[in-house]
Scaffold this motif. Structure first.
Motif, mmCIF file in Angstrom:
data_model
loop_
_atom_site.group_PDB
_atom_site.id
_atom_site.type_symbol
_atom_site.label_atom_id
_atom_site.label_comp_id
_atom_site.label_asym_id
_atom_site.label_seq_id
_atom_site.Cartn_x
_atom_site.Cartn_y
_atom_site.Cartn_z
ATOM 1 N N LEU A 187 -24.869 7.816 35.704
ATOM 2 C CA LEU A 187 -25.457 6.547 35.255
ATOM 3 C C LEU A 187 -25.424 5.477 36.345
ATOM 4 O O LEU A 187 -25.690 4.305 36.071
ATOM 5 N N GLY A 188 -25.084 5.879 37.583
ATOM 6 C CA GLY A 188 -25.150 4.957 38.702
ATOM 7 C C GLY A 188 -23.903 4.146 38.977
ATOM 8 O O GLY A 188 -23.937 3.201 39.774
ATOM 9 N N ASN A 189 -22.782 4.502 38.349
ATOM 10 C CA ASN A 189 -21.523 3.780 38.564
ATOM 11 C C ASN A 189 -20.540 4.687 39.305
ATOM 12 O O ASN A 189 -20.214 5.775 38.830
ATOM 13 N N ASP A 190 -20.059 4.235 40.453
ATOM 14 C CA ASP A 190 -19.087 5.020 41.225
ATOM 15 C C ASP A 190 -17.678 4.701 40.739
ATOM 16 O O ASP A 190 -16.920 3.982 41.392
ATOM 17 N N ALA A 191 -17.323 5.230 39.590
ATOM 18 C CA ALA A 191 -16.015 4.973 38.994
ATOM 19 C C ALA A 191 -14.910 5.625 39.811
ATOM 20 O O ALA A 191 -15.111 6.662 40.452
ATOM 21 N N ALA A 192 -13.738 5.024 39.769
ATOM 22 C CA ALA A 192 -12.551 5.580 40.413
ATOM 23 C C ALA A 192 -11.743 6.372 39.385
ATOM 24 O O ALA A 192 -12.023 6.331 38.174
ATOM 25 N N LEU A 193 -10.724 7.089 39.860
ATOM 26 C CA LEU A 193 -9.880 7.892 38.978
ATOM 27 C C LEU A 193 -8.406 7.612 39.292
ATOM 28 O O LEU A 193 -8.003 7.637 40.454
ATOM 29 N N TYR A 194 -7.644 7.336 38.254
ATOM 30 C CA TYR A 194 -6.195 7.137 38.401
ATOM 31 C C TYR A 194 -5.550 8.513 38.366
ATOM 32 O O TYR A 194 -5.426 9.132 37.311
ATOM 33 N N ASP A 195 -5.122 8.994 39.536
ATOM 34 C CA ASP A 195 -4.698 10.384 39.660
ATOM 35 C C ASP A 195 -3.430 10.687 38.858
ATOM 36 O O ASP A 195 -3.308 11.756 38.273
ATOM 37 N N GLY A 196 -2.486 9.777 38.844
ATOM 38 C CA GLY A 196 -1.254 10.013 38.096
ATOM 39 C C GLY A 196 -1.448 9.970 36.592
ATOM 40 O O GLY A 196 -0.737 10.642 35.833
ATOM 41 N N SER A 197 -2.410 9.154 36.153
ATOM 42 C CA SER A 197 -2.780 9.001 34.749
ATOM 43 C C SER A 197 -1.561 8.810 33.839
ATOM 44 O O SER A 197 -0.528 8.301 34.265
ATOM 45 N N TRP A 198 -1.684 9.221 32.569
ATOM 46 C CA TRP A 198 -0.613 8.911 31.616
ATOM 47 C C TRP A 198 0.677 9.681 31.902
ATOM 48 O O TRP A 198 1.769 9.251 31.547
ATOM 49 N N SER A 199 0.565 10.826 32.580
ATOM 50 C CA SER A 199 1.784 11.574 32.911
ATOM 51 C C SER A 199 2.678 10.749 33.825
ATOM 52 O O SER A 199 3.907 10.914 33.819
ATOM 53 N N GLU A 200 2.084 9.850 34.596
ATOM 54 C CA GLU A 200 2.860 8.952 35.448
ATOM 55 C C GLU A 200 3.175 7.648 34.729
ATOM 56 O O GLU A 200 4.330 7.233 34.642
ATOM 57 N N TRP A 201 2.145 6.994 34.204
ATOM 58 C CA TRP A 201 2.323 5.689 33.557
ATOM 59 C C TRP A 201 3.238 5.781 32.333
ATOM 60 O O TRP A 201 4.141 4.968 32.148
ATOM 61 N N GLY A 202 3.016 6.799 31.523
ATOM 62 C CA GLY A 202 3.777 6.923 30.283
ATOM 63 C C GLY A 202 5.230 7.285 30.483
ATOM 64 O O GLY A 202 6.078 6.990 29.630
ATOM 65 N N ALA A 203 5.550 7.919 31.622
ATOM 66 C CA ALA A 203 6.938 8.308 31.900
ATOM 67 C C ALA A 203 7.689 7.256 32.698
ATOM 68 O O ALA A 203 8.917 7.341 32.837
ATOM 69 N N ASP A 204 6.973 6.271 33.218
ATOM 70 C CA ASP A 204 7.587 5.216 34.036
ATOM 71 C C ASP A 204 8.127 4.117 33.115
ATOM 72 O O ASP A 204 7.366 3.483 32.387
ATOM 73 N N ARG A 205 9.416 3.907 33.181
ATOM 74 C CA ARG A 205 10.029 2.927 32.256
ATOM 75 C C ARG A 205 9.688 1.485 32.607
ATOM 76 O O ARG A 205 9.962 0.563 31.826
ATOM 77 N N THR A 206 9.103 1.259 33.801
ATOM 78 C CA THR A 206 8.792 -0.118 34.206
ATOM 79 C C THR A 206 7.387 -0.544 33.781
ATOM 80 O O THR A 206 7.041 -1.721 33.941
ATOM 81 N N THR A 207 6.585 0.378 33.262
ATOM 82 C CA THR A 207 5.202 0.036 32.931
ATOM 83 C C THR A 207 5.071 -0.375 31.455
ATOM 84 O O THR A 207 5.710 0.216 30.584
ATOM 85 N N PRO A 208 4.257 -1.370 31.171
ATOM 86 C CA PRO A 208 4.020 -1.727 29.766
ATOM 87 C C PRO A 208 3.124 -0.697 29.092
ATOM 88 O O PRO A 208 2.252 -0.117 29.739
ATOM 89 N N LYS A 209 3.371 -0.472 27.808
ATOM 90 C CA LYS A 209 2.547 0.456 27.046
ATOM 91 C C LYS A 209 2.004 -0.256 25.802
ATOM 92 O O LYS A 209 2.696 -1.081 25.213
ATOM 93 N N ALA A 210 0.781 0.083 25.454
ATOM 94 C CA ALA A 210 0.176 -0.486 24.254
ATOM 95 C C ALA A 210 -0.017 0.629 23.224
ATOM 96 O O ALA A 210 -0.215 1.788 23.576
ATOM 97 N N MET A 211 0.040 0.260 21.975
ATOM 98 C CA MET A 211 -0.158 1.207 20.875
ATOM 99 C C MET A 211 -1.323 0.713 20.015
ATOM 100 O O MET A 211 -1.713 -0.452 20.098
ATOM 101 N N GLY A 212 -1.855 1.603 19.205
ATOM 102 C CA GLY A 212 -2.936 1.225 18.316
ATOM 103 C C GLY A 212 -4.283 1.265 19.020
ATOM 104 O O GLY A 212 -4.397 1.642 20.180
ATOM 105 N N ALA A 213 -5.326 0.831 18.302
ATOM 106 C CA ALA A 213 -6.673 0.840 18.863
ATOM 107 C C ALA A 213 -6.810 -0.232 19.925
ATOM 108 O O ALA A 213 -6.041 -1.205 19.951
ATOM 109 N N ALA A 214 -7.804 -0.058 20.786
ATOM 110 C CA ALA A 214 -8.009 -1.019 21.878
ATOM 111 C C ALA A 214 -8.435 -2.376 21.327
ATOM 112 O O ALA A 214 -9.113 -2.444 20.312
#
Length: 278
Positions: free
Chosen positions: A251-278
């Motif tokens: 669709l013409g958008n050069d999106a980036a990719l977060y390589d660590g994704s949730w396996s990194e963010w979700g296991a890191d105790r210093t990162t904020p996490k949100a629950m529920g719908a966006a």
């Protein structure tokens, strides 16, 4: 070569000397053996790209990008070189050819396409298959990396404040909201604050082909993603986020990719996490 090619196009191009076909099937569990399935039947001339091995195996996180040197070495051994036109396919419910497409582009190959419908469509049309392994000839693949399409943990943390990039999560709604616990031990449930949810599986038709550009755009719109602005995709381990990146590319958008994704963010105790719908 278009980024998305048809089985008819590929059948007509198979004998081209610069064309390389790659089976990039990968499965998240041990119930299927991608290499064995490749040897049991693949598109003639196709080589097998082992996404489980072409990764940074020294990193405790799953599926992280390998070094440019390792990637180039593996591509050379598969006969993929500078100047090759590369067509990827898979037979995975994770649509892993999209991850392979993103990796190849990150490491300097730009004439890369995905076969629409994968080998399932090829087989359904009664097209020829080969068995066993292909004889390979090493080709030179230049060691190169362009990280403009790769996001790190620090960059994702900074984006919480800047909101410079829209974050879209490819996981299922239940995983995104935290209704379903993360399958990885010691990994929090939920999502990156401010991110939107667009389950990768909704971008395909029932036969495994990609939805039309209009339908893809409607899916991003419904998720609250404006493709005229910067986008970064995330998922569980950086695999299915590739589906969103490829769809955005169509669709013409050069999106980036977060390589660590949730396996990194979700296991890191210093990162904020949100629950529920966006």
């Amino acid at each position: 070569m278009d980024a998305l090619v048809t089985t008819e196009w590929l059948a007509n191009e198979l004998t081209a000397t610069d064309l390389r076909v790659v089976d990039a099937s990968y499965f998240s569990d041990a119930s299927r053996d991608a290499a064995a399935e490749y040897e049991a039947g693949h598109i003639p001339g196709a080589v097998f790209m082992d996404l489980g091995e072409i990764a940074d195996l020294s990193n405790p996180l799953p599926s992280m990008l390998p070094s440019p040197e390792k990637f180039a070495s593996r591509m050379q051994s598969l006969g993929l070189g500078d100047g090759s036109r590369i067509v990827l396919y898979d037979d995975s419910p994770l649509h892993t050819s999209a991850r392979a497409w993103w990796m190849l582009r990150t490491f300097g190959a730009h004439d890369v396409a995905i076969l629409d419908g994968g080998i399932a469509k090829w087989k359904a049309e009664g097209r020829a298959l080969a068995t066993g392994k292909e004889s390979l000839r090493h080709r030179h693949f230049t060691v190169w990396a362009d990280d403009k399409g790769v996001r790190t943990l620090d960059q994702m943390k900074a984006n919480l404040d800047s909101a410079a990039e829209q974050v879209v999560d490819a996981r299922s709604a239940a995983r995104f909201t935290g209704e379903e616990p993360d399958p990885r031990p010691a990994t929090h449930a939920g999502h990156i604050p401010g991110s939107k949810n667009l389950h990768y599986a909704t971008l395909f038709n029932a036969d495994g082909t990609w939805k039309s550009p209009d339908d893809l755009k409607a899916a991003f719109d419904a998720a609250g993603i404006d493709l005229s602005k910067p986008v970064v995709a995330t998922c569980g381990s950086g695999i299915t986020a590739g589906v969103l990146v490829f769809a955005a590319h169509l669709l013409g958008n050069d999106a980036a990719l977060y390589d660590g994704s949730w396996s990194e963010w979700g296991a890191d105790r210093t990162t904020p996490k949100a629950m529920g719908a966006a």
